[in-house]
Every structure is written in C-alpha cells, then in structure tokens.
Enzyme design. Sequence first.
Site, short mmCIF file in Angstrom:
data_model
loop_
_atom_site.label_atom_id
_atom_site.label_comp_id
_atom_site.label_asym_id
_atom_site.label_seq_id
_atom_site.Cartn_x
_atom_site.Cartn_y
_atom_site.Cartn_z
N SER A 69 2.00 5.42 -2.40
CA SER A 69 3.45 5.21 -2.28
C SER A 69 4.27 6.28 -2.99
O SER A 69 5.45 6.48 -2.67
CB SER A 69 3.82 3.84 -2.83
N ALA B 14 0.84 -1.22 0.00
CA ALA B 14 0.00 0.00 0.00
C ALA B 14 0.87 1.26 0.00
O ALA B 14 1.82 1.35 -0.76
CB ALA B 14 -0.99 -0.05 1.16
N CYS B 15 0.55 2.20 0.88
CA CYS B 15 1.27 3.50 0.86
C CYS B 15 2.76 3.35 1.13
O CYS B 15 3.53 4.26 0.82
CB CYS B 15 0.69 4.44 1.91
N SER B 16 3.16 2.25 1.75
CA SER B 16 4.59 2.08 2.06
C SER B 16 5.33 1.30 0.98
O SER B 16 6.50 0.92 1.18
CB SER B 16 4.75 1.36 3.40
#
Length: 372
Positions: free
Chosen positions: A333, A155-157
């Site tokens: 990300s 996901a965002c990471s």
Amino acid sequence: MTDVILTGTGLYTPPSAITNDELVTCFNIWVRAENKRNHAAIEAGENQPLPESCSAFIEKASGIRSRYVMDKEGILDPERMLPRIPERNNDEPSVQCEMAVTAAKDAFGQARLSADDIDGVIVACSNMQRPYPAVAVEVQHFLGTSGFAFDMNVACSSATFGLQVASDMIRSGSARRILMVNPEICTGHLNFRDRDSHFIFGDACTAVVLESADVARTEGWKVRGTRLWTSFSNNIRNNAGFLNRAAEEGLGARDKLFVQNGRKVFKEVCPQVAKQITEHLGDSGIPVSDVSRLWLHQANLAMNQLISKKVFGREARPEEAPVILDEYANTSSAGSVIAFHKHSQGMKAGSKGVLCSFGAGYSIGSVILEKR
Ligand code: CO8
C-alpha cells in the site's frame, strides 16, 4: 459539504537495502545446498532439482533492482532467509508503530500541523503485527493525537481505501483532520525461498494528512474524488490467521505466506485499472489530456507502462507515471504514496493527477487530486 485537502505526506525508508545480486546470491547458495541434500532422490528421479534465481530475470520481468528492508542480515542468511525482528516489551512502541510515527511526523511537517491537531488515525496496510489492540491506537498514543484510531486492511489497496474513508469522514463532519499511515513490513510475509516471488517486496511506511479545507494551513491538493472497486480472486492470497492453530495439518505450509499467480494478476488487473481510472476521470468531468501524473501502485514496471498507455492513449513520458519500484520494489500500500511523495513537488496550481493502487482482493482504489 466541505472540500477535502491533502496537505502533507511522509515517508519512512528502512536504513538497509538489498540489491538483486545480493538476494540472488543467497537464494542460489540455499538452492545448491538443498539440491546437494536431496542428491540421492534427484539422481533416482524422485525429485526435481530446484532451479536457481537470476538477477537479469528479476530486472527484466519486474523492473526491480533493489529493496529496503527492516532486517538485511536475517534475509541474507542462507540458513534463515527471513528477517530477524526481535520481540519487544509491551511498554515499548511496536515496530509498525515506530515506522508510522516517523512517517507521520514527516507529514505533519509538510502540513504545518502538530499531533494534537489530528482528530483520527487510520493505520491501513497489508498485515498488522498483532490483532489487538489496534496498531492505530498505539500510534495515536505515541504521537499524542486525540479522538479515535482504527486499523484496516485491503492489501496493496489499503492506502487508497483509507483515503476514501478519511475523505468521507471529513466531508460528513465526523473529523476535521485525519492521519492515514501505511507501515508495510512485506518481508515479514514473503517466502524468500520461493523463486517466483522472493524478489518482489520491500519494506517502507508512508503517511498522509487529509484536512477539511476550512482548517488547512497549506495549499496542498484538493481531493477531487475517490473510487473503490473489489472483486474476489484467489490469485494473490495468504492464509495465515488466527485459526491456523486450530488446524495443525496446515502449520508452516507455503500458503501461510504470500502466494500469487503473477501472470494471471498481470492480465486480469491491468485492463480493470485502466478502465477505472478512465471512467473515474470521465465521471468527474476531467479530460485525460488535463492529467499530468499517474502515481500508480508500484508492483511491476511493465504493468504500469501498460496501464498508463491505456489511460493516455500513448506511451507515458517518464515524469507522467513516476517509478519508484526500481529502488523500493513492491511496498504494497505504500508504493503509490511513495511515488506521490517523491514526484509531486513543484507542480503548478490546477495540475491534476490520479493516485491509484491495485492488488489482492482483487482491489483497486483511485484518488483524483488537483493542486491548489
Ligand atoms: N529467476 C529466474 N527465472 C525465474 C524466476 C527467477 N527468480 N522466477 C521465475 N522464473 C522463470 C519461470 O520459471 C518461467 O520459466 P519458464 O518460462 O521456463 O516456465 C519464466 O521465468 C517466466 O515466469 P513467470 O511467467 O512467472 O514470469 P512473469 O514474466 O509473469 O514475471 C512477475 C513474474 C514479476 C511476478 C509478474 O508476473 C508480475 O509482476 N505480475 C504482477 C504481480 C502483481 O502485481 N501482484 C500484486 C501483488 S501485491 C499485493 O496485492 C499485495 C499483497 C500483500 C503484500 C504481501 C507482502 C509479502
């Protein structure tokens, strides 16, 4: 073991932007139409009227003013409220591949490399447009890189996790140069009819080139260290997946797009991010007073102000924690890499900063960088 150097970053920004006012106007047209359609049930007290959205709330709660999108028309059509991204022939590059190739070429220019210098491609983002073949292998094909390629998703990471994987591969000698790209089409998995989240995301793609110090052609930034952390949470979730067709009862339900409990995410993630950055710096022997930049994940302005205040022990000056979410919104990300790409030029040798992402999982990744 060899040093790992970040020698180039690249950015693809979609051509169209949507302001908060444009988004809210469309949302409210839809709300009024829905309330009119449900008039009888609302009058009978069986249904609550849907509340309207508001630009002032969006900017105050998130810091977001605008976002770039792959298709503006489809999102702003009150009858549709999702991007129209037509299917392509299998012989054409897919949309994510096209974004990735553009961002990669930008990064190659900075690193003074050509595609055939690259040993491996990692596509790391929140959602792949298909399960297979890996989008990364397609990017490898259209760029003309050799070696290997694979996709990954945290996901965002995703970008910081991708950077740790790439760094470890370079340090261990399994590759000398890796391209890591983040083609985020967040508008494809955002529910534009959900008042709580319709404003949060935008689209963009970033690219990063990491190289072994002995082959790097530019000074770049030394990767002083990478650190990852995860802890399971349902507070940011999307249940879309290949088993959906085997459970017809759930098809089209809200949970097959992005859903979150934003308040809880805010409360639970901020202290953990500040702790990770502080401990990572401490364990690397770098005093916080030596850090001149935090290139943070771009989800919410107040979140970033709180995290940087906890890390620095004082309010951060604007240049110390650069903000791009006002213009780009949350690009998952890609966000922290956009902040680095736009706010790392002209820094002196020896300058240190932390690129840090956080999001669904929960997941946190931090990468300490030192200008050479
Ligand atoms: N307009 C007007 N009022 C609104 C609106 C709106 N659009 N939305 C909510 N309100 C109202 C609510 O109804 C509520 O009213 P009341 O007080 O009367 O009940 C009031 O505003 C406050 O609501 P909230 O408590 O929800 O508002 P917050 O101040 O918490 O702000 C945020 C909401 C902006 C969502 C904030 O909580 C936030 O940013 N939290 C952090 C979220 C975060 O960082 N998430 C990370 C997710 S990204 C990630 O991990 C990647 C996922 C993969 C990508 C997916 C792509 C789609």
